[in-house]
Design a protein around this motif. Structure first.
Motif, mmCIF file in Angstrom:
data_model
loop_
_atom_site.group_PDB
_atom_site.id
_atom_site.type_symbol
_atom_site.label_atom_id
_atom_site.label_comp_id
_atom_site.label_asym_id
_atom_site.label_seq_id
_atom_site.Cartn_x
_atom_site.Cartn_y
_atom_site.Cartn_z
ATOM 1 N N GLU A 4 106.753 158.943 124.780
ATOM 2 C CA GLU A 4 107.489 157.736 124.625
ATOM 3 C C GLU A 4 107.618 157.987 126.291
ATOM 4 O O GLU A 4 107.876 157.140 126.537
ATOM 5 N N GLY A 5 107.917 158.866 126.994
ATOM 6 C CA GLY A 5 106.960 159.233 128.222
ATOM 7 C C GLY A 5 106.332 158.041 129.000
ATOM 8 O O GLY A 5 106.520 157.277 129.635
ATOM 9 N N LEU B 38 109.095 162.237 139.413
ATOM 10 C CA LEU B 38 109.273 162.562 137.934
ATOM 11 C C LEU B 38 108.048 163.832 137.861
ATOM 12 O O LEU B 38 106.933 163.749 138.530
ATOM 13 N N GLN C 2 105.644 166.206 137.017
ATOM 14 C CA GLN C 2 106.481 167.923 136.369
ATOM 15 C C GLN C 2 107.794 167.396 135.073
ATOM 16 O O GLN C 2 107.841 168.462 134.564
ATOM 17 N N HIS C 3 108.238 166.232 135.402
ATOM 18 C CA HIS C 3 109.001 166.204 134.234
ATOM 19 C C HIS C 3 109.066 166.050 133.040
ATOM 20 O O HIS C 3 107.518 165.506 132.463
ATOM 21 N N PRO C 4 109.079 167.222 131.981
ATOM 22 C CA PRO C 4 108.819 167.303 130.380
ATOM 23 C C PRO C 4 108.433 166.122 129.565
ATOM 24 O O PRO C 4 107.582 165.748 128.816
ATOM 25 N N GLN C 5 109.895 164.511 129.911
ATOM 26 C CA GLN C 5 109.235 163.957 128.439
ATOM 27 C C GLN C 5 107.930 163.659 129.536
ATOM 28 O O GLN C 5 107.872 162.389 128.416
ATOM 29 N N THR C 6 107.448 163.640 130.305
ATOM 30 C CA THR C 6 105.751 162.755 130.979
ATOM 31 C C THR C 6 105.020 162.859 130.195
ATOM 32 O O THR C 6 103.606 162.179 129.533
#
Lengths: 397, 229
Positions: free
Chosen positions: A374-375, A397, A366-370
């Motif tokens: 980079e994530g 995450l 769920q984390h937008p960076q994943t």
């Protein structure tokens, strides 16, 4: 098939005989190959519609297949790892990744000669690499082929945290564990309902002065006896194992037996159970462990023994130990020898991609960076592509 | 920099001690954690930034604290919450409770998502970080009370709060409410996840507490002119 990996002694027993179960799928596979490709297109690249383990092959490696949700409780009442059960509950479906080690063992099982002594397979690997899941995949294959499955989810549970220890009625030097035995019998009954009425006992068993089981009674009666009379449940487990061992090899029995044990290194390790005078109990002195060791010997035929090592629940072993020699010890290795060692490693790049896409599809990451490159690179770095570390990382995450 | 206590060391005192203070000479510069700053090529830097770079090559730099990461998943608000939850310096435990809370929230929401019919799916928020930020925003009070002495008596006077104070109060209320007012035998991550999920939809005890504070401030409106700043 990786025949070069079998130890030399075993090569003489597992000769190349007519394939028993691939014949059905093999002829259809050619015709269906074109159709299945077009059928899979609208679905996704990480899922496969091939839900039957017998028909899965190398081209399905890295893809997820679905276990039927209605049958999960009968197939695996106690076999799946804890975190995986949570995942099944959250995602509302049970998907298992098809991986190379499980496919190897399944192909060996398809081609084995069952009139020879039972072949023994051992899954080994670093912590969290997927040994228990590969074992469950193989057990699913055995159930779909109609085999009788003797699944011991974790042998470590039998050598530690024992609340009740009774001296055995059969042999004065051994100890009984009524709670663990009756629990296991209950789960065994759930998995193998349809075999319980078909298999008959070959011998008369006397439990107490007034209770006995006659010759020729169905196995279900024996199992019920063990569940209702908890005191004699360990001896019932021994009797059940003996009956199945004798009968699985006979041509008129008509069934094959798969013995699946997780955490097999518990049988030859140490136990934390103590007698009343605080002296330690060695695993041989426990009835359940003693009978299970008799199953592990390859003196019976008409089935297979599939095992997995486990360092997580093991007692008095260093956490860096993962090889069979280190975990089984000398005695264990000599009793298991000859066996087929199957190495289970961390995810390959393709498998990692597949896992990542599956989590994205199930709305787990769920984390937008994943979603960024980079994530993803950070996930690979932090987890080292280890399946369980990746799962724990993606959980928050 | 730190006072020398080597002379006071006894044989049983550990030689490496933790220091509670963190006083650097003002000569020291702050560390730069973010990766993107170092990836900008030479040409795109302005004159001041080039000067800053040259200064950094000459001056000593403070040590970065353990809480700073260059990870893309780090969140300063979340780190502050973890620090406030920490007891006795056990950051590992506080961080693990936080991650378990996030996992718990996500599991509940994703399970609801997968069981819901198609129309209801868009309304369900599955991102635990979004829920956390939303809950924190909902718990922040707009106006606070200060105890001001006038003519021998103390009056509760409504005052404006700075942003930091509001965030601190919201976090403090959530943590104390979860520690004290819930059932003793539930885990803290379970209590936190319930409270955060309730606060994100403006329900729950913390929102009630915020509303009570607002009502008190509204009731004491008459004393507002006692404030002199």
């Amino acid at each position: 098939m990786a025949l070069y990996r079998l130890s030399f002694r075993l090569r003489q027993t597992v000769a190349y005989v007519r394939p028993l179960h691939t014949s059905g799928c093999g002829q259809q596979q050619g015709a269906l190959a074109v159709e299945s490709e077009t059928r899979q297109e609208p679905f996704s690249i990480f899922r496969t519609l091939e839900n039957d383990p017998a028909c899965q092959s190398e081209k399905h490696v890295g893809q997820y297949y679905t276990l039927p949700s209605a049958h999960i409780h009968t197939l695996f009442p106690h076999g799946l790892p804890q975190r995986y059960q949570l995942q099944v509950k959250t995602f509302n479906e049970a998907c298992v990744m098809v991986r190379q080690p499980a496919l190897e063992v399944i192909s060996c099982l398809k081609k084995a000669d069952y009139s020879k002594p039972a072949p023994r397979f051992l899954f080994y690997g670093v912590k969290g690499s997927g040994k228990t899941m590969s074992l469950c995949h193989t057990v699913h294959f055995c159930s779909t082929q109609g085999w009788l499955v003797l699944h011991i989810p974790d042998a470590h549970l039998w050598v530690k945290n024992c609340k009740e220890l009774l001296p055995s009625s059969y042999n004065a030097s051994r100890f009984d564990q009524p709670l663990q035995a009756s629990n296991w019998l209950r789960n065994f009954r759930v998995t193998n309902e349809h075999f319980l009425s078909k298999i008959k006992t070959r011998q008369r068993y006397v439990w107490t002065k007034r209770e006995f089981t006659e010759e020729g009674r169905p196995l279900g009666e024996l199992v019920d006896q063990g569940i209702s009379r908890v005191k004699s449940s360990s001896d019932v487990v021994g009797a059940v194992m003996k009956e199945l061992r004798l009968q699985s090899g006979q041509p008129e029995a008509g069934f094959r037996m798969a013995v699946a044990v997780d955490g097999i290194n518990a049988l030859w390790g140490k136990s934390t159970i103590k007698k009343e005078d605080k002296s330690p109990v060695s695993p041989e002195e426990l009835t359940l462990v003693y009978n299970l060791k008799k199953m592990m010997k390859n003196d019976w035929c008409g089935g297979a023994v599939i095992t997995a090592l486990s360092q997580t629940g093991s007692l008095y072993t260093p956490s860096s130990a993962h090889l069979p020699q280190e975990l089984l010890g000398e005695e264990g290795f000599d009793s298991m020898d000859p066996f087929v060692p199957v190495s289970v490693s961390n995810y390959s790049e393709k498998e990692f991609e597949s896992c990542y896409l599956y989590y994205l599809d199930r709305h787990w990451l769920q984390h937008p960076q994943t979603r960024t490159e980079e994530g993803k690179k950070e996930l690979i770095f932090l987890s080292n592509r280890n399946p369980s570390t990746l799962e724990r990382l993606c959980a928050f995450l | 920099m730190a006072a020398s206590i080597i002379g006071l060391l006894k044989p049983w005192t550990p030689r490496v001690v933790l220091v509670r203070w963190n006083r650097y000479n003002p000569y020291y510069l702050e560390p730069e954690i973010r990766k993107e700053v170092y990836n900008i090529p030479e040409t795109e830097l302005t004159a001041e930034e080039k000067e800053q770079r040259e200064l950094k090559a000459l001056r000593p730099i403070k040590a970065a604290t353990n809480g700073m990461t260059s990870s893309v998943f780090s969140d300063p608000v979340l780190s502050k919450f973890v620090n406030m939850m920490m007891k006795g310096g056990d950051k590992v435990l506080a961080k693990s409770i936080m991650t378990q809370t996030m996992e718990n929230i996500k599991r509940k929401q994703v399970e609801k998502y997968h069981k819901a019919p198609e129309e209801k799916r868009e309304e369900i928020e599955c991102n635990p970080y979004a829920i956390f930020h939303q809950a924190l925003d909902n718990c922040k009070p707009v106006i606070g009370l200060a105890s001001i002495q006038k003519g021998g008596k103390f009056y509760q006077v409504p005052i404006p709060l700075t942003d930091n104070r509001r965030r601190f109060l919201a976090m403090k209320w959530i943590i104390t409410e979860c520690r004290e007012n819930k059932h003793r035998r539930t885990h803290l991550y379970e209590k936190l996840s319930q409270e955060l999920l309730a606060a994100s939809v403006k329900e729950g005890n913390v929102i009630k507490k915020k509303h009570e504070l607002h009502k008190m401030a509204e009731a004491n409106r008459a004393y507002a002119h006692y404030r002199w700043w």
